[in-house]
Write an enzyme that holds these catalytic residues in place. Structure first.
Site, PDB file in Angstrom:
ATOM      1  CB  THR A  49      -0.895   0.022   1.253  1.00 54.12           C
ATOM      2  OG1 THR A  49      -0.099   0.364   2.404  1.00 54.12           O
ATOM      3  CG2 THR A  49      -1.557  -1.333   1.484  1.00 54.12           C
ATOM      4  CB  CYS A  50       0.198   4.852  -0.007  1.00 55.80           C
ATOM      5  SG  CYS A  50      -1.124   4.924   1.215  1.00 55.80           S
ATOM      6  CD  GLN A 116      -4.953  -0.377   1.307  1.00 57.67           C
ATOM      7  OE1 GLN A 116      -4.547  -0.396   2.473  1.00 57.67           O
ATOM      8  NE2 GLN A 116      -4.770   0.672   0.517  1.00 57.67           N
ATOM      9  N   GLY A 185      -7.067   9.751 -11.538  1.00 58.90           N
ATOM     10  CA  GLY A 185      -7.224   8.351 -11.172  1.00 58.90           C
ATOM     11  C   GLY A 185      -8.690   8.072 -10.892  1.00 58.90           C
ATOM     12  CD  GLU A 188     -10.830   0.623  -1.566  1.00 55.42           C
ATOM     13  OE1 GLU A 188     -11.403   0.463  -0.482  1.00 55.42           O
ATOM     14  OE2 GLU A 188      -9.998  -0.178  -2.031  1.00 55.42           O
ATOM     15  CG  MET A 189      -6.729   7.307  -1.985  1.00 54.58           C
ATOM     16  SD  MET A 189      -7.371   7.346  -0.290  1.00 54.58           S
ATOM     17  CE  MET A 189      -6.340   6.087   0.459  1.00 54.58           C
TER      18      MET A 189
END
Length: 416
Positions: A49-50, A116, A185, A188-189
């Site tokens: 993830t980020c 996630q 984009g 989901e985010m």
């Protein structure tokens, strides 16, 4: 094979290293296949993830996984090693449960990490890398997260990544309702961020995405407009707030593009929130005077509201997790004992059949049934107890006491 968790996260590594070690979803199957082919693991899953890139593995060689991770991303191991963590067995289980429950997140209690983790489990399963151990670990982590979220206030007043993006914009613009917001984009985010910004009723919402149909579907939900990603340089100057989160391996927005936008805006400020890893916005953009740029690492600075209630919830959540870790470790121990139990039962069955065959032969010869039964019971008892008796009679006096206690516990014999 032992269970290990290893990798880097926002506690151990800066953003510029985390983005270099990130795995995009479309390469995770290939990466897992590489691990399996090299016989470095029996089971493996990748959570990227980020804020983290973590590998959950059943392996005897965690150091080899670190070597593989550095080689895969073409990073020198000495550069990566100081930021790597390796957690064995019980520590690994606790870590996974804490991650799933949002206790290890940059924004305490955020719920997105659970989705996630479910994706990481699904990708590992599809790649054939998810065995019984990791399957059980993931399923248990999901149930633990559900219990933590339903029985504690960990989710109360929590500031999500998406809500934090709105907070950041409000630092520069007193209100979002008169601003134009561009989302780059359509994942989901971005969807979560768009929902939060839509709640603030901005003047305009625009969704830019490589696949226009996805942008159109998302824009329709929030009363916005959709454009292709190639249109971003043309429309950037029209927007006051830019939120970007794509899976692009290279920056989407460069220094020159932003300089042109600022010139067209006559130096009116812009807020840019880069939630992507690797970053979508070139780092040099931060040097511009009229741009306020934030990354995922900056989000932690605005998590203030409700901290007392969340910290109390952490205490309760940690207690739940401790109990569940013990339960899972008992399952692992029981699972590890299965081969020994099967071998023990097989050995006892072989002895039983041998003594029974001998007794049947004696009965067939017409011998007294009472005597045959007595011999059967004595013979079976002697053979079953031969091993433990021989163990206790060993000349190794240093272990005699421990051995005797062990036998008493195994056969449930009280001390005399």
């Amino acid at each position: 094979m032992q269970l290990f968790a290893l990798g880097i996260n926002h506690h151990s590594a800066p953003l510029n290293l985390r983005e270099r070690v990130a795995f995009q979803a479309d390469v995770q199957a290939e990466a897992l296949a590489s691990l399996m082919r090299a016989k470095l693991v029996r089971e493996a899953a990748i959570l990227s993830t980020c804020n983290r890139t973590e590998l959950y593995c059943a392996t005897e060689r965690p150091e080899a996984i670190a070597d593989w991770l550095a080689e895969w991303h073409r990073i020198e191991l000495p550069q990566l090693a100081p930021h790597l963590f390796t957690l064995p067995k019980d520590q690994a289980v606790r870590h996974v449960f804490r991650v799933a429950s949002g206790l290890d997140s940059m924004v305490l209690g955020e719920a997105q990490i659970l989705g996630q983790m479910k994706q990481a489990a699904r990708l590992a399963d599809e790649a054939g890398a998810l065995g019984a151990l990791l399957h059980k670990l993931f399923q248990k982590s999901f149930s633990v997260a559900k219990e933590v979220r339903s029985t504690t206030a960990i989710g109360a007043n929590v500031v999500s990544m998406a809500a934090a993006a709105v907070r950041l914009a409000e630092r520069i613009f007193e209100s979002v309702d008169s601003q134009r917001v561009l989302f780059i984009g359509a994942g989901e985010m971005v969807e979560l961020c768009a929902a939060h910004f839509a709640g603030a009723k901005p003047r305009q919402i625009t969704i830019a995405n490589r696949t226009l149909t996805r942008a159109e579907a998302l824009a329709a939900r929030f009363g916005g407009q959709a454009v292709g990603l190639e249109k971003v340089p043309e429309i950037l100057h029209q927007h006051d707030i830019v939120v970007s989160c794509t899976a692009s391996p290279l920056p989407i927005i460069g220094l020159g593009m932003v300089e042109s936008a600022l010139k067209a805006r006559r130096r009116r400020p812009m807020v840019m929130v880069d939630l992507a890893v690797p970053r979508d916005i070139e780092t040099e953009v931060a040097s511009l005077d009229d741009v306020f740029i934030y990354t995922v690492d900056d989000l932690a600075q605005i998590v203030q509201a409700g901290i007392e209630s969340r910290q109390q919830a952490v205490v309760q959540a940690e207690a739940i997790i401790s109990d569940e870790v013990s339960d899972f470790l008992h399952w692992i121990e029981a699972r590890d004992a299965v081969p020994a139990i099967r071998a023990l039962r097989g050995h006892a069955e072989d002895l039983r059949r041998a003594e029974l065959e001998r007794a049947l032969q004696r009965l067939a010869r017409g011998e007294d049934a009472q005597e045959v039964l007595e011999a059967l019971s004595h013979g079976l008892t002697n053979k079953l107890l031969h091993g433990p008796t021989q163990y206790l009679n060993r000349p190794d006096h240093a272990e005699a006491g421990d051995g005797a206690d062990l036998i008493r516990r195994i056969f449930n014999i009280g001390r005399r």
